[in-house]
Structure formats: C-alpha cells, structure tokens
Motif scaffolding. Structure first.
Motif, PDB file in Angstrom:
ATOM      1  N   VAL A   1       0.856  -1.151  -0.010  1.00 16.14           N
ATOM      2  CA  VAL A   1      -0.186   0.015   0.104  1.00 16.14           C
ATOM      3  C   VAL A   1       0.774   1.207  -0.199  1.00 16.14           C
ATOM      4  O   VAL A   1       0.661   2.072  -0.753  1.00 16.14           O
ATOM      5  N   MET A   2       2.118   1.280   0.630  1.00 12.88           N
ATOM      6  CA  MET A   2       3.060   2.440   1.116  1.00 12.88           C
ATOM      7  C   MET A   2       3.560   2.574  -0.451  1.00 12.88           C
ATOM      8  O   MET A   2       3.695   3.539  -0.896  1.00 12.88           O
TER       9      MET A   2
ATOM     10  N   GLY B   1       3.103   5.366  -7.576  1.00 16.88           N
ATOM     11  CA  GLY B   1       2.078   5.672  -8.365  1.00 16.88           C
ATOM     12  C   GLY B   1       1.829   4.708  -9.479  1.00 16.88           C
ATOM     13  O   GLY B   1       2.538   4.022  -9.691  1.00 16.88           O
TER      14      GLY B   1
ATOM     15  N   ARG C   1       8.211  10.204   1.763  1.00 16.29           N
ATOM     16  CA  ARG C   1       8.257   8.742   1.571  1.00 16.29           C
ATOM     17  C   ARG C   1       9.356   8.293   2.649  1.00 16.29           C
ATOM     18  O   ARG C   1       8.934   7.425   3.538  1.00 16.29           O
TER      19      ARG C   1
ATOM     20  N   GLU D   1       1.402   3.838  -3.263  1.00 17.05           N
ATOM     21  CA  GLU D   1       1.039   5.298  -3.053  1.00 17.05           C
ATOM     22  C   GLU D   1       2.216   6.144  -3.615  1.00 17.05           C
ATOM     23  O   GLU D   1       1.826   7.274  -4.404  1.00 17.05           O
TER      24      GLU D   1
END
Length: 157
Positions: A20-21, A27, A142, A24
């Motif tokens: 998920v990270m 992209g 990040r 994100e």
C-alpha cells in the motif's frame, strides 16, 4: 491502492502493508516512461522488463507489482540478519523497493540493522532523499513515513 486489489493479486501480510505504501508513492503509470534518474519504468515502479511507451493493463500492473514485491522481499530477507517487527519489515521493504538491492546491501542502514542497532537503522532512512543528485520532495515525504513506521514498534524509540 485498495488492499483488495493487492489481496486479489495474492499479496498478503507484511507485503500488503508495504505494498500500500509503495503503490502510493510509486503511483500507477500504465505506460512505460523514463523516471527521474533515467530508468525505463512502468506500472508501480516496475523496471526489470518495462518497455518505453508500452501500454499496460491494470491486471498486468498488479501482477508485475506482486512479483516485484515478492522479489524485493526475498532479497531484503537475504540481507537482514536480525528479526524484524512487522513495521520494520514493511518500512524496509518499501525502502528496498525504491532504492534497489545493491544500494540496500551497501548501506550504513543495513550495517546498523545487522549490528542490532535498530533505532539507528530506522533513523538512516531520511538520508535517502536524493535522486540523481537532486533532493526530491516525494522522497523526503516517503522516507519520513518509512522512518515513522519503522520506529513504531520499537520500545526504545
């Protein structure tokens, strides 16, 4: 990215958390392109077989992403000689996915981690915010999220 899409691609546990990270920040770009450091990339940061200007389907991107996460996880676990909390594992997998196996293996971060200096290792993450000599705001964000996740289960943080 929705977790159910990762689950449908066979990604579970710590891989789903890291995924998920990673999704994100990487992209999803369904057409092959050249990233900020000149590497042909597609989908969710896939580089190995990415083709410039090729169009990818959602299914192709999810399958490549699941494969890439698994590959990076295997390489990560071969390098790390200490047990990891779930949060450390997810944070380092996101980092490894972004910087690659070679950079991870030669990092001070890994040296600290393998010496049992877990907090010091987590605090190395924010040093990795440059791409081709330029500090990138997306990498700053990040790395800070990776650092916070990394420290979240450590008692002495």
């Amino acid at each position: 990215m929705k977790v159910n899409k990762l689950l449908a691609a066979g990604v579970t546990g710590v891989l789903a958390l890291a995924g998920v990270m990673v999704a994100e920040f990487e992209g999803e770009v369904r057409t092959g392109y050249v990233d900020p450091v000149g590497v042909v990339t597609a989908c969710f940061g896939h580089t190995q077989t990415a083709e410039l200007d090729k169009a990818y389907t959602e299914t192709e991107c999810l399958n490549l992403f699941a494969m890439d996460l698994g590959d990076h996880n295997e390489q990560l676990l071969r390098s790390v000689k200490q047990p990891l909390s779930t949060s450390e594992h997810a944070a380092y997998l996101s980092f490894h996915y972004n910087v690659g196996a070679g950079n991870f293996r030669s990092s001070t971060l890994l040296k600290y981690l393998n010496n049992g200096e877990r907090v010091k290792a987590c605090n190395e993450l924010p040093r990795w915010v440059y791409a081709d000599g330029r500090k990138l705001a997306g990498l700053v964000k990040r790395r800070e999220l990776e650092r916070q996740l990394c420290l979240s289960e450590l008692n002495n943080a």
